[in-house]
Design an enzyme around this catalytic site. Structure first.
Site, PDB file in Angstrom:
ATOM      1  N   ASP A  65     -20.899 -21.435 -41.222  1.00  0.00           N
ATOM      2  CA  ASP A  65     -21.382 -20.308 -42.007  1.00  0.00           C
ATOM      3  C   ASP A  65     -22.443 -19.585 -41.181  1.00  0.00           C
ATOM      4  O   ASP A  65     -23.315 -20.227 -40.584  1.00  0.00           O
ATOM      5  CB  ASP A  65     -22.009 -20.768 -43.319  1.00  0.00           C
ATOM      6  N   GLU A 102     -17.950 -17.916 -58.152  1.00  0.00           N
ATOM      7  CA  GLU A 102     -17.477 -18.869 -57.157  1.00  0.00           C
ATOM      8  C   GLU A 102     -17.013 -18.041 -55.961  1.00  0.00           C
ATOM      9  O   GLU A 102     -15.983 -17.381 -56.027  1.00  0.00           O
ATOM     10  CB  GLU A 102     -16.325 -19.677 -57.755  1.00  0.00           C
ATOM     11  N   LYS A 142     -12.719 -14.582 -40.049  1.00  0.00           N
ATOM     12  CA  LYS A 142     -14.012 -14.424 -40.722  1.00  0.00           C
ATOM     13  C   LYS A 142     -13.790 -14.059 -42.184  1.00  0.00           C
ATOM     14  O   LYS A 142     -12.935 -13.241 -42.500  1.00  0.00           O
ATOM     15  CB  LYS A 142     -14.826 -13.305 -40.061  1.00  0.00           C
ATOM     16  N   TYR A 189     -21.095 -14.850 -43.591  1.00  0.00           N
ATOM     17  CA  TYR A 189     -19.673 -15.007 -43.351  1.00  0.00           C
ATOM     18  C   TYR A 189     -19.335 -16.393 -42.850  1.00  0.00           C
ATOM     19  O   TYR A 189     -20.110 -17.043 -42.173  1.00  0.00           O
ATOM     20  CB  TYR A 189     -19.126 -13.921 -42.413  1.00  0.00           C
ATOM     21  N   HIS A 230     -16.685  -6.892 -32.716  1.00  0.00           N
ATOM     22  CA  HIS A 230     -16.729  -8.196 -32.063  1.00  0.00           C
ATOM     23  C   HIS A 230     -15.469  -9.005 -32.338  1.00  0.00           C
ATOM     24  O   HIS A 230     -14.843  -8.866 -33.390  1.00  0.00           O
ATOM     25  CB  HIS A 230     -17.931  -9.008 -32.567  1.00  0.00           C
ATOM     26  N   LYS A 289     -25.858  -4.981 -25.944  1.00  0.00           N
ATOM     27  CA  LYS A 289     -24.495  -5.478 -25.730  1.00  0.00           C
ATOM     28  C   LYS A 289     -23.466  -4.543 -26.367  1.00  0.00           C
ATOM     29  O   LYS A 289     -22.461  -4.193 -25.733  1.00  0.00           O
ATOM     30  CB  LYS A 289     -24.373  -6.888 -26.324  1.00  0.00           C
ATOM     31  N   ASP A 290     -23.704  -4.122 -27.604  1.00  0.00           N
ATOM     32  CA  ASP A 290     -22.748  -3.262 -28.293  1.00  0.00           C
ATOM     33  C   ASP A 290     -22.708  -1.854 -27.701  1.00  0.00           C
ATOM     34  O   ASP A 290     -21.661  -1.208 -27.710  1.00  0.00           O
ATOM     35  CB  ASP A 290     -23.052  -3.213 -29.790  1.00  0.00           C
ATOM     36  N   HIS A 320     -14.046  -7.022 -35.451  1.00  0.00           N
ATOM     37  CA  HIS A 320     -14.798  -6.833 -36.690  1.00  0.00           C
ATOM     38  C   HIS A 320     -16.144  -6.170 -36.402  1.00  0.00           C
ATOM     39  O   HIS A 320     -16.790  -6.453 -35.391  1.00  0.00           O
ATOM     40  CB  HIS A 320     -15.039  -8.199 -37.358  1.00  0.00           C
ATOM     41  N   ARG A 324     -23.209  -3.523 -36.145  1.00  0.00           N
ATOM     42  CA  ARG A 324     -22.946  -4.761 -35.395  1.00  0.00           C
ATOM     43  C   ARG A 324     -21.448  -4.835 -35.146  1.00  0.00           C
ATOM     44  O   ARG A 324     -20.669  -4.940 -36.075  1.00  0.00           O
ATOM     45  CB  ARG A 324     -23.436  -5.978 -36.174  1.00  0.00           C
TER      46      ARG A 324
END
Length: 186
Positions: A47, A28, A72, A132, A62, A168-169, A119, A59
């Site tokens: 999600d 679960e 998150k 996430y 952010h 962008k990053d 993150h 990544r």
């Protein structure tokens, strides 16, 4: 479900119970009632899922500004990642500090990254899927980032390679120059 505190207040590792037998396993991964029982009260509204083809894809870092900031709940469902949270709450005793952990399809751990934290993750294998939950919808006008290798933060990324980054990053600012409206205790 086991909840493990980290050195960053509010950032916790979730270790879901896994039940296995000769057929495989069951877990679960999220229960609103069980989260509330341990004091984690969030109303997740979306999600997200990402796929990264190459090992070493990074990544982040952010975050979204208030009033559209996001908490998150991150898990890796294929492959493995090194997942990182950075405290960006001005006035926090851990401002600019980071916590990192390996999340994988094998270990089934999750990381809860609250509002006020940036993150990021780096893929440790090829063909990685990350899923996430967030408690606020995506808001392009509030979307912000911090450069992955900010020397003032000093994240110790695994692999020792230059990561695969988005444009962008690559152009994200240092924490000290980043647009940031988070204040500790507010």
């Amino acid at each position: 479900m086991n909840v493990v505190e980290t050195k960053l207040e509010g950032v916790v590792v979730i270790e879901p119970k896994v039940f296995g037998d000769h057929r495989g396993w069951f877990s679960e991964t999220y229960s609103d009632a069980k989260f509330k029982e341990v004091g984690l009260e969030y109303q997740f509204v979306q999600d997200n899922q990402s796929f990264s083809a190459a090992k070493g894809t990074l990544r982040g870092l952010h975050y979204q500004l208030d009033p559209k900031a996001q908490t998150k709940l991150v898990r890796c469902t294929r492959g493995a990642i090194y997942d990182v949270a950075v405290d960006i709450r001005k006035g926090s005793p851990t401002y600019g500090q980071w916590f990192g952990i390996e999340l994988s399809a094998e270990n089934k751990k999750q990381l809860l990254v609250p509002k006020g934290f940036a993150h990021a993750f780096m893929t440790l294998t090829d063909d990685v899927e990350v899923q996430y939950k967030v408690d606020e919808l995506y808001s392009p006008e509030n979307d912000r980032g911090i450069i992955w290798n900010d020397p003032d933060i000093g994240i110790e990324w695994p692999l020792g390679i230059t990561p695969v980054l988005s444009e962008k990053d690559e152009k994200a600012p240092l924490l000290k120059n980043a647009d940031n409206n988070f204040t500790y205790g507010v």
